[in-house]
Design a protein around this motif. Structure first.
Motif, PDB file in Angstrom:
ATOM      1  N   GLU A 148     -14.969   4.006   9.614  1.00  0.00           N
ATOM      2  CA  GLU A 148     -13.247   4.409   9.396  1.00  0.00           C
ATOM      3  C   GLU A 148     -12.638   3.177   9.139  1.00  0.00           C
ATOM      4  O   GLU A 148     -11.638   3.190   8.244  1.00  0.00           O
ATOM      5  CB  GLU A 148     -12.931   5.278  10.420  1.00  0.00           C
ATOM      6  N   ARG A 149     -12.986   1.975   9.751  1.00  0.00           N
ATOM      7  CA  ARG A 149     -12.354   0.716   9.495  1.00  0.00           C
ATOM      8  C   ARG A 149     -12.458   0.433   8.131  1.00  0.00           C
ATOM      9  O   ARG A 149     -11.771  -0.119   7.543  1.00  0.00           O
ATOM     10  CB  ARG A 149     -13.102  -0.035  10.278  1.00  0.00           C
ATOM     11  N   ASP A 150     -13.541   0.502   7.705  1.00  0.00           N
ATOM     12  CA  ASP A 150     -14.050   0.060   6.350  1.00  0.00           C
ATOM     13  C   ASP A 150     -13.249   1.114   5.056  1.00  0.00           C
ATOM     14  O   ASP A 150     -13.012   0.193   4.220  1.00  0.00           O
ATOM     15  CB  ASP A 150     -15.591   0.421   5.842  1.00  0.00           C
ATOM     16  N   ARG A 151     -13.055   2.046   5.471  1.00  0.00           N
ATOM     17  CA  ARG A 151     -12.363   2.960   4.615  1.00  0.00           C
ATOM     18  C   ARG A 151     -10.981   2.536   4.496  1.00  0.00           C
ATOM     19  O   ARG A 151     -10.269   2.816   3.473  1.00  0.00           O
ATOM     20  CB  ARG A 151     -12.546   4.628   5.040  1.00  0.00           C
ATOM     21  N   ILE A 152     -10.358   2.339   5.697  1.00  0.00           N
ATOM     22  CA  ILE A 152      -9.071   1.712   5.552  1.00  0.00           C
ATOM     23  C   ILE A 152      -8.866   0.525   4.958  1.00  0.00           C
ATOM     24  O   ILE A 152      -7.937   0.436   4.091  1.00  0.00           O
ATOM     25  CB  ILE A 152      -8.509   1.409   7.108  1.00  0.00           C
TER      26      ILE A 152
ATOM     27  N   SER B 202      -8.193   8.310   4.915  1.00  0.00           N
ATOM     28  CA  SER B 202      -7.246   8.205   6.040  1.00  0.00           C
ATOM     29  C   SER B 202      -7.856   9.071   7.095  1.00  0.00           C
ATOM     30  O   SER B 202      -8.040  10.217   6.879  1.00  0.00           O
ATOM     31  CB  SER B 202      -5.890   8.595   5.775  1.00  0.00           C
TER      32      SER B 202
ATOM     33  N   THR C 207      -4.715  -1.541  13.554  1.00  0.00           N
ATOM     34  CA  THR C 207      -5.285  -0.120  14.107  1.00  0.00           C
ATOM     35  C   THR C 207      -6.585  -0.153  13.580  1.00  0.00           C
ATOM     36  O   THR C 207      -7.640   0.200  14.343  1.00  0.00           O
ATOM     37  CB  THR C 207      -4.408   0.995  13.561  1.00  0.00           C
ATOM     38  N   ALA C 208      -6.965  -0.436  12.484  1.00  0.00           N
ATOM     39  CA  ALA C 208      -8.321  -0.306  11.813  1.00  0.00           C
ATOM     40  C   ALA C 208      -9.366  -1.124  12.482  1.00  0.00           C
ATOM     41  O   ALA C 208     -10.511  -0.689  12.861  1.00  0.00           O
ATOM     42  CB  ALA C 208      -8.268  -0.687  10.263  1.00  0.00           C
TER      43      ALA C 208
ATOM     44  N   VAL D 279      -1.572  -1.214  10.093  1.00  0.00           N
ATOM     45  CA  VAL D 279      -2.440  -0.486   9.736  1.00  0.00           C
ATOM     46  C   VAL D 279      -3.828  -1.305   9.928  1.00  0.00           C
ATOM     47  O   VAL D 279      -4.642  -0.772  10.211  1.00  0.00           O
ATOM     48  CB  VAL D 279      -2.265  -0.045   8.282  1.00  0.00           C
ATOM     49  N   LEU D 280      -3.673  -2.555   9.341  1.00  0.00           N
ATOM     50  CA  LEU D 280      -5.006  -3.447   9.695  1.00  0.00           C
ATOM     51  C   LEU D 280      -5.288  -3.544  11.191  1.00  0.00           C
ATOM     52  O   LEU D 280      -6.475  -3.548  11.532  1.00  0.00           O
ATOM     53  CB  LEU D 280      -4.704  -4.594   9.150  1.00  0.00           C
TER      54      LEU D 280
ATOM     55  N   LEU E  42     -10.651   1.649  15.372  1.00  0.00           N
ATOM     56  CA  LEU E  42     -11.268   2.764  14.736  1.00  0.00           C
ATOM     57  C   LEU E  42     -12.707   2.312  14.487  1.00  0.00           C
ATOM     58  O   LEU E  42     -13.044   1.027  14.682  1.00  0.00           O
ATOM     59  CB  LEU E  42     -10.798   2.617  13.118  1.00  0.00           C
TER      60      LEU E  42
END
Length: 550
Positions: A305-309, A444, A296-297, A293-294, A301
């Motif tokens: 969107e990266r910050d939201r993850i 997400s 991918t972020a 997940v990290l 992204l």
């Protein structure tokens, strides 16, 4: 002793608690039958399929929580496990219950469809709960313990197929813009809590008073009733929850998936006996999931969107702390209540109903509170609510310790402090569980929604496994009752203060986390793929989308 019409009770309070639970359960059963058998297509403004799912889920939760209320006592008193070992088994079991929906949800989405997955899960659960009633002579040398391990494995996998999918079908009964969706989930979650509250009282009383087979057997009967409702009521679902691509399960492929489900039962049968395996699964797969997940972020992204993850992952890690402490309820707190609390003649397992009762009473108040504060622009942010949740779960333990020590360690703790710890834990749960589910959906990107929800479940499983390890630290066997009680209180003091400290830190940095959420630029399409499955933990009676998730 108080003589009832059919049973003998230790106190009048226990008798009336039992009677109220039986009447409530019967009333919901009769009411559900009346609603789903009426000739109209809709009743009280909702499709009859909603009430079918309500009944199926109510009985599934009845069976699960009826068994859960007795499980730790069954491990210690019947199978004669050392207390610390029993807590680790309990933690591994509940952890697997939260891992299984990730697999069950995936197989339903890709192949089976939700209805077939729920049906398969219900069949496994029915067998699992009935197998729990085969108790043998007790002790770990009894070969019947293998049936017990099989029963737990069937319940784990059955929960994975059923729980991951039944609330998805609720969402499919309504269009995405239908204003009845939130009230529908409120009705559905009421079934969850009615089943949980009544089961702990009825099955707990029968199991601890008349024999394990009666408590577990009744849980099995409840699951069988839910299964029958779901099978007979299939037409009420109007074709919802069917496979998206029937060709994928054509021929023998469908039975191949069921075979894979039975293979999962075999794996869980092994894992529940060797709990270290569960820890390694959580470490390897959970760590891999977080790393992916990290990655991918960071790599794929855009910045917002990266910050939201990053914000979502922070909330997920905080949730692990919360569940590790909250889930003492079914293990160490259950045993503490049995041994060291003046329960005024009530079986300890019956106190497992308090959380569900509080949820029924408090969830609507919390929903109104958040909405009222939001209208005034004063609603706490999601990370702030998480901080408040962790503080409350810590304060619950500290209040219990204060109450126990105020009367003296050698004196039974007044039962009011059990009600207080459950009150603080429930208010904490209502600050975190539905709010967290909403946050996962909001933060997400559409193509990562399932991945983030899977990470949320792994975090819940990790919290449950950690809960077993914390509970094991409270095991004070062989040191005398007073010393054993002090061991528990010392552990509760430590985890209580740690939780308060962590909660304060979360609150202090919550403005930074809120900034990472970029709520001012959040668009509606970020809600795609939210898979209405709020699911547990802990299905708190508030559907995720009723929260603002700010």
């Amino acid at each position: 002793m108080v003589e009832g019409m059919f049973f003998t009770f230790d106190s009048a309070f226990e008798m009336w608690t039992f009677r109220v639970a039986v009447v409530a359960l019967a009333a919901f059963l009769i009411g559900g039958v009346v609603l789903i058998t009426r000739p109209q297509e809709e009743v009280i403004g909702h499709p009859k399929g909603l009430f079918l799912l309500f009944m199926a889920e109510m009985w599934e939760r009845f069976s699960y929580y009826g068994m859960r209320a007795l499980l730790i006592f069954y491990l210690i008193q019947h199978w004669m496990f050392a207390e610390d070992k029993a807590y680790v088994i309990y933690g591994a079991y509940t952890a697997l219950v939260y891992i299984a929906p990730v697999v069950g949800g995936y197989l339903a989405d890709r192949y089976l469809g939700q209805r077939k997955a729920v049906l398969f899960g219900a069949i496994l659960l029915t067998f699992g709960h009935f197998f729990m009633a085969f108790e043998g002579g007790g002790g770990q040398d009894d070969p019947m313990i293998n049936v017990f391990w099989l029963a737990l494995a069937l319940i784990i996998v059955g929960s994975g197929f059923l729980k991951a999918n039944i609330s998805v079908i609720v969402g499919q009964l309504y269009e995405r813009t239908d204003i009845r969706r939130d009230p529908a989930y409120t009705i559905f979650y009421m079934g969850i809590n009615v089943g949980a509250a009544t089961a702990s009282i009825i099955c707990g009383f029968l199991g601890q008073t008349y024999g394990w087979e009666y408590g577990f057997g009744l849980a099995g009967v409840g699951m069988l009733i839910g299964l029958v409702f779901f099978v007979i009521g299939k037409p009420l679902l109007k074709g919802k929850g069917e496979p998206k691509d029937p060709a994928k399960i054509a021929g023998g492929k469908e039975f191949g998936i069921y075979g894979a489900g039975l293979g999962m039962v075999a794996l869980c049968w092994l894992a529940i006996q060797y709990q270290d395996l569960v820890g390694w699964v959580l470490l390897v797969f959970g760590g891999g999931l977080v790393a992916y997940v990290l990655y991918t972020a960071v790599a794929k992204l855009p910045a917002e969107e990266r910050d939201r993850i990053f914000a979502a992952m922070f909330l997920i890690f905080v949730s692990i702390v919360f569940w590790a402490l909250f889930e003492q309820a079914g293990s160490s707190l259950n045993v503490f209540t049995d041994r060291h609390v003046d329960t005024e003649g009530v079986n300890a397992s019956m106190f497992q109903s308090i959380n569900a009762i509080y949820i029924v009473l408090l969830a609507p108040l919390f929903a109104m509170l958040w909405q009222g504060l939001a209208r005034k622009g004063a609603e706490p942010s999601t990370p702030m609510k998480f901080g408040l949740a962790v503080i409350q779960v810590g304060l619950g333990f500290l209040v219990l310790v204060w109450g126990a020590e105020s009367v003296g360690v050698n004196v039974p703790t007044p039962v009011i402090f059990i009600f207080l710890i459950y009150l603080l834990h429930t208010t904490g749960e209502l600050c975190l569980s539905p709010v967290g589910l909403s946050a996962m959906n909001r933060l997400s990107p559409g193509h990562m929604a399932s991945l983030i929800m899977g990470t949320w479940f792994f975090a819940s499983a990790t919290g449950n496994f950690a809960a077993g390890l914390i509970a094991a630290a409270t095991g004070g066997e062989g040191v005398g009752e007073e010393a054993g009680k002090q061991v528990v209180l010392d552990v509760y003091t430590t985890v209580g203060w740690y939780a308060v400290g962590i909660g304060v830190v979360v609150m202090v940095i919550s403005p930074l986390i809120k900034k990472l959420m970029h709520l001012d630029t959040l668009k509606d399409d970020a809600l795609e793929g939210q898979a209405e499955a709020g699911l547990e933990p802990q299905e708190a009676g508030v559907h995720p989308t009723t929260q603002s998730g700010n």
